[in-house]
Design a protein around this motif. Structure first.
Motif, PDB file in Angstrom:
ATOM      1  N   ILE A 422      32.800  41.408  47.207  1.00 10.12           N
ATOM      2  CA  ILE A 422      33.579  42.806  46.548  1.00 10.12           C
ATOM      3  C   ILE A 422      34.963  42.551  46.603  1.00 10.12           C
ATOM      4  CG2 ILE A 422      33.722  45.141  46.682  1.00 10.12           C
ATOM      5  CD1 ILE A 422      30.740  45.286  47.393  1.00 10.12           C
ATOM      6  N   LYS A 423      35.560  42.148  47.677  1.00  9.04           N
ATOM      7  CA  LYS A 423      37.069  42.381  47.984  1.00  9.04           C
ATOM      8  C   LYS A 423      37.860  41.172  47.113  1.00  9.04           C
ATOM      9  CE  LYS A 423      37.189  39.542  52.170  1.00  9.04           C
ATOM     10  NZ  LYS A 423      37.284  39.406  53.614  1.00  9.04           N
ATOM     11  N   ASP A 424      37.086  40.137  46.777  1.00  3.86           N
ATOM     12  CA  ASP A 424      37.703  39.129  45.993  1.00  3.86           C
ATOM     13  C   ASP A 424      37.414  39.324  44.410  1.00  3.86           C
ATOM     14  OD1 ASP A 424      38.166  37.928  48.404  1.00  3.86           O
ATOM     15  OD2 ASP A 424      36.463  36.304  48.195  1.00  3.86           O
ATOM     16  N   LEU A 425      36.709  40.189  44.102  1.00  7.01           N
ATOM     17  CA  LEU A 425      36.547  40.685  42.507  1.00  7.01           C
ATOM     18  C   LEU A 425      37.911  41.178  42.005  1.00  7.01           C
ATOM     19  CD1 LEU A 425      34.812  41.511  39.976  1.00  7.01           C
ATOM     20  CD2 LEU A 425      34.648  43.884  41.246  1.00  7.01           C
ATOM     21  N   LEU A 426      38.240  40.617  40.835  1.00 10.19           N
ATOM     22  CA  LEU A 426      39.303  41.008  40.339  1.00 10.19           C
ATOM     23  C   LEU A 426      39.266  41.652  38.961  1.00 10.19           C
ATOM     24  CD1 LEU A 426      41.033  38.738  38.168  1.00 10.19           C
ATOM     25  CD2 LEU A 426      40.181  37.461  40.074  1.00 10.19           C
ATOM     26  N   ILE A 427      40.296  42.479  38.422  1.00 17.83           N
ATOM     27  CA  ILE A 427      39.819  43.327  37.231  1.00 17.83           C
ATOM     28  C   ILE A 427      41.046  42.809  36.374  1.00 17.83           C
ATOM     29  CG2 ILE A 427      39.584  45.411  36.197  1.00 17.83           C
ATOM     30  CD1 ILE A 427      38.485  46.642  38.785  1.00 17.83           C
ATOM     31  N   SER A 428      40.580  42.116  35.425  1.00 20.47           N
ATOM     32  CA  SER A 428      41.603  41.732  34.187  1.00 20.47           C
ATOM     33  C   SER A 428      41.429  42.347  32.953  1.00 20.47           C
ATOM     34  CB  SER A 428      41.503  40.318  34.161  1.00 20.47           C
ATOM     35  OG  SER A 428      42.468  39.596  33.300  1.00 20.47           O
ATOM     36  N   GLY A 429      42.388  43.048  32.271  1.00 18.50           N
ATOM     37  CA  GLY A 429      42.287  43.830  31.248  1.00 18.50           C
ATOM     38  C   GLY A 429      40.950  44.763  31.242  1.00 18.50           C
ATOM     39  N   GLY A 430      40.720  45.205  32.196  1.00 14.31           N
ATOM     40  CA  GLY A 430      39.700  46.207  32.247  1.00 14.31           C
ATOM     41  C   GLY A 430      38.376  45.719  32.678  1.00 14.31           C
ATOM     42  N   GLU A 459      51.508  41.638  34.444  1.00 14.08           N
ATOM     43  CA  GLU A 459      51.933  42.930  33.995  1.00 14.08           C
ATOM     44  C   GLU A 459      51.072  43.121  32.634  1.00 14.08           C
ATOM     45  OE1 GLU A 459      56.090  42.602  32.870  1.00 14.08           O
ATOM     46  OE2 GLU A 459      56.786  42.283  34.904  1.00 14.08           O
ATOM     47  N   GLU A 460      50.496  42.153  32.166  1.00 15.10           N
ATOM     48  CA  GLU A 460      49.896  42.360  31.019  1.00 15.10           C
ATOM     49  C   GLU A 460      48.537  42.697  31.023  1.00 15.10           C
ATOM     50  OE1 GLU A 460      48.541  39.833  26.657  1.00 15.10           O
ATOM     51  OE2 GLU A 460      49.928  38.902  28.404  1.00 15.10           O
ATOM     52  N   TRP A 461      47.864  42.084  32.185  1.00 13.81           N
ATOM     53  CA  TRP A 461      46.141  42.419  32.293  1.00 13.81           C
ATOM     54  C   TRP A 461      45.978  42.987  33.659  1.00 13.81           C
ATOM     55  CZ3 TRP A 461      43.632  41.084  28.275  1.00 13.81           C
ATOM     56  CH2 TRP A 461      44.318  40.141  27.377  1.00 13.81           C
ATOM     57  N   GLY A 462      47.062  43.347  34.456  1.00 12.54           N
ATOM     58  CA  GLY A 462      46.883  44.011  35.881  1.00 12.54           C
ATOM     59  C   GLY A 462      46.485  42.930  36.720  1.00 12.54           C
ATOM     60  N   GLU A 463      45.649  41.951  36.473  1.00 12.16           N
ATOM     61  CA  GLU A 463      45.120  40.888  37.619  1.00 12.16           C
ATOM     62  C   GLU A 463      45.036  39.774  36.800  1.00 12.16           C
ATOM     63  OE1 GLU A 463      43.445  41.723  41.931  1.00 12.16           O
ATOM     64  OE2 GLU A 463      42.349  42.855  40.234  1.00 12.16           O
ATOM     65  N   GLY A 491      35.914  33.129  28.610  1.00 10.22           N
ATOM     66  CA  GLY A 491      36.225  34.166  27.892  1.00 10.22           C
ATOM     67  C   GLY A 491      37.751  34.461  28.160  1.00 10.22           C
ATOM     68  N   LYS A 492      38.525  35.183  27.268  1.00 11.44           N
ATOM     69  CA  LYS A 492      39.713  35.573  27.117  1.00 11.44           C
ATOM     70  C   LYS A 492      40.244  36.148  28.567  1.00 11.44           C
ATOM     71  CE  LYS A 492      43.433  37.779  24.485  1.00 11.44           C
ATOM     72  NZ  LYS A 492      43.897  38.618  23.402  1.00 11.44           N
ATOM     73  N   THR A 493      39.430  37.069  29.218  1.00  8.69           N
ATOM     74  CA  THR A 493      39.644  37.605  30.363  1.00  8.69           C
ATOM     75  C   THR A 493      39.736  36.814  31.632  1.00  8.69           C
ATOM     76  OG1 THR A 493      37.634  38.626  30.474  1.00  8.69           O
ATOM     77  CG2 THR A 493      39.477  39.944  29.473  1.00  8.69           C
ATOM     78  N   GLN A 494      38.828  35.647  31.364  1.00 12.71           N
ATOM     79  CA  GLN A 494      38.575  34.886  32.694  1.00 12.71           C
ATOM     80  C   GLN A 494      39.741  33.594  32.496  1.00 12.71           C
ATOM     81  OE1 GLN A 494      34.361  34.285  31.418  1.00 12.71           O
ATOM     82  NE2 GLN A 494      33.998  34.512  33.547  1.00 12.71           N
TER      83      GLN A 494
END
Length: 527
Positions: A422-430, A459-463, A491-494
């Motif tokens: 869970i601590k390694d999960l990242l959120i990119s573009g929501g 800055e663009e995606w958060g992470e 996919g784009k966010t990955q």
């Protein structure tokens, strides 16, 4: 209540509902006194038969008692693995004293915190441990040297005044503290996991699945301060087998010891399996005596499991669980070769649930945090009731489970598929991005030996995900090649924003990748 005593009678068995490990060793000393119990890889190996080990445990227990330690007290050990280390650990258990094994590889600051937290009355160390601990440790516990440490009392000198065969009169029950295992301390404050004799007994019972017996020869190259090692070490002795201890892992030496001792069992972490598979002399050693190989502690890539199965005789079992306990899964890889992408099914006596972020159970087959319960559960974090509560989850019947911090789901056959920490999960573009998904793709590249992915600020995606890669000796792929290869499949966010080539991934002594160090490296490298 089970009473520790020195009566030389055969009284205890691994088939009992509960017994103390020290009493099982006593039994082996009676029935097979000349059987080799423990040896090490020192220049002149220090060998202990079961009779020797039993007598040494008596000496240690008696000396601890005359030093004023009582049942429930704690000692610390900070040293490399050796026969002397093992006899101190086991002798303390005979006296009803808990052991805090500390990692010499930790920083002085972290070791000091562990030592203070453990409230150890004595600390046993070798030259590495003595160098790592401050000379004026808080509380000033007495130091005893397991090897040549100038200025310190040696183990033999310390033991000299201990009488042999005296009745200790110690009383230990199943819920008494067996040991305190500390987290690596790489993030935040180190936490001491208090494991009971009941919990260790559950590990011994689970080891039936590993085909342990009195004829087993178990080679251990991971350190004795790690729970990964101890879940194989204690059962090996409980069943009356022989343990060979390595002070430090070396692929060539490991293979030579396997052959020389006709090893039947081992416990290795995934990176050690990788190193052995890559070793040019692997196929030149006779490993036909192996019955079972064990693996735990870190993600074990399916492709690596498959290679081990193909090239190394004997069974292969992956153990999924936590030092804190709460349940375990076993993947008998040789029995279920089609399930190598999983960590197996719940071990007998283990029960798991999958819960949402809000703490409610999710529908069967859904993704969520894994929580588990069994007889093998920690008492709690030493002196940390708040953190202990945070680690627990209770079902509607009020039954206690331990939270793993892992995201996963069970497939239709009841095998657990881990998605990520869970601590390694990242959120990119929501969107949720799981580093392990990207690591699995990277591991499929023919030039890549090892890979790790972590999130870095964007800055663009958060992470955004960044990869760190170790190439195989013949590998010549560039970072641009690898980034293009991965990003064409996801996919784009990955999509990876960077690929960094390293000579090796930063790991702790037990083989876990230190992602915090990778994140720090990524920040330094980005403009």
């Amino acid at each position: 209540m089970t009473h520790v005593n020195t009566e030389r009678i055969v009284k205890y068995s691994v088939d009992d509902e509960f017994a103390l490990l020290a009493d099982l060793i006593r039994q082996h000393a009676v029935t097979t006194p000349l059987k080799l119990a423990i040896t090490d890889d020192t220049e002149v190996p220090h060998e202990l038969t079961y009779a020797d080990l039993d007598a040494q445990m008596d000496r240690v227990a008696s000396r601890l008692t005359t030093a004023g330690l009582q049942a429930g007290s704690t000692i610390a050990i900070c040293a490399k693995s050796s026969s002397a280390y093992a006899s101190i650990f086991l002798g303390a258990l005979r006296a009803g004293i808990a052991v805090a094994p500390l990692p010499p590889s930790a920083t002085t600051s972290t070791l000091t915190k562990m030592l203070v937290d453990s409230e150890a009355k004595l600390v046993f160390l070798d030259s590495d441990g003595n160098a790592a601990l401050p000379q004026q440790a808080p509380g000033h516990p007495m130091r005893v040297a397991l090897d040549a440490c100038p200025g310190l009392l040696t183990m033999e000198a310390w033991l000299h005044s201990a009488a042999s065969g005296i009745a200790l009169g110690r009383t230990v029950d199943a819920d008494s503290a067996f040991n305190i295992i500390y987290s690596s301390g790489t993030t935040g404050e180190p936490k001491g996991v208090v494991q009971s004799h009941r919990m260790r007994w559950a590990h011994i019972q689970r080891a039936r699945r590993y085909k342990y017996s009195a004829t087993s020869v178990t080679l251990l190259s991971t350190p004795l301060y790690s729970n990964t090692t101890l879940v194989a070490f204690f059962p090996a002795l409980a069943f009356g087998g022989t343990v060979v201890l390595m002070s430090k892992f070396d692929t060539g030496k490991y293979l030579a010891l396997c052959e020389a001792h006709r090893a039947t069992h081992t416990m290795l972490v995934p990176v050690q399996y990788l190193r052995l598979m890559q070793h040019e002399g692997f196929g030149q050693h006779n490993l036909s005596t192996f019955v079972m190989k064990l693996c735990s502690s870190a993600p074990f890539p399916a492709a690596l499991k498959s290679e081990v199965l193909a090239r190394w005789p004997g069974g292969l079992t992956e153990i999924y669980g936590m030092t804190e306990g709460g349940g375990s899964c076993l993947l008998e890889a040789d029995v279920y070769p089609g399930k190598l992408h999983t960590v197996g099914r719940p071990a007998p006596g283990s029960e798991f649930r999958v819960i949402s972020e809000g703490g409610t159970e999710v529908p069967e087959g859904s993704l969520g945090e894994i929580v588990g319960r069994s007889k093998g559960m920690m008492t709690g974090y030493h002196g940390r009731p708040g953190l202990t509560s945070e680690s627990e989850w209770f079902d509607q019947e009020g039954r206690r489970y331990i939270r793993t911090g892992d995201l996963g789901r069970f497939d239709e056959d009841g095998f657990l598929i881990l998605v990520d920490r869970i601590k390694d999960l990242l959120i990119s573009g929501g969107f949720n991005v799981y580093p392990r998904d990207l690591e699995d793709i990277l591991h499929q590249h023919t030039d890549i030996s090892e890979a790790a992915v972590t999130g870095i600020p964007s800055e663009e995606w958060g992470e955004s995900p960044a990869a760190f890669v170790v190439l195989k000796p013949f590998g010549n792929a560039t970072p641009a090649d690898l980034m293009r290869w991965v990003n064409n499949q996801v996919g784009k966010t990955q999509r990876l924003v960077s690929v960094t080539l390293l000579k090796e991934l930063p790991r702790n002594a037990i083989g876990k990748v230190l992602k915090r160090e990778l994140r720090q490296l990524a920040r330094l490298e980005r403009p």
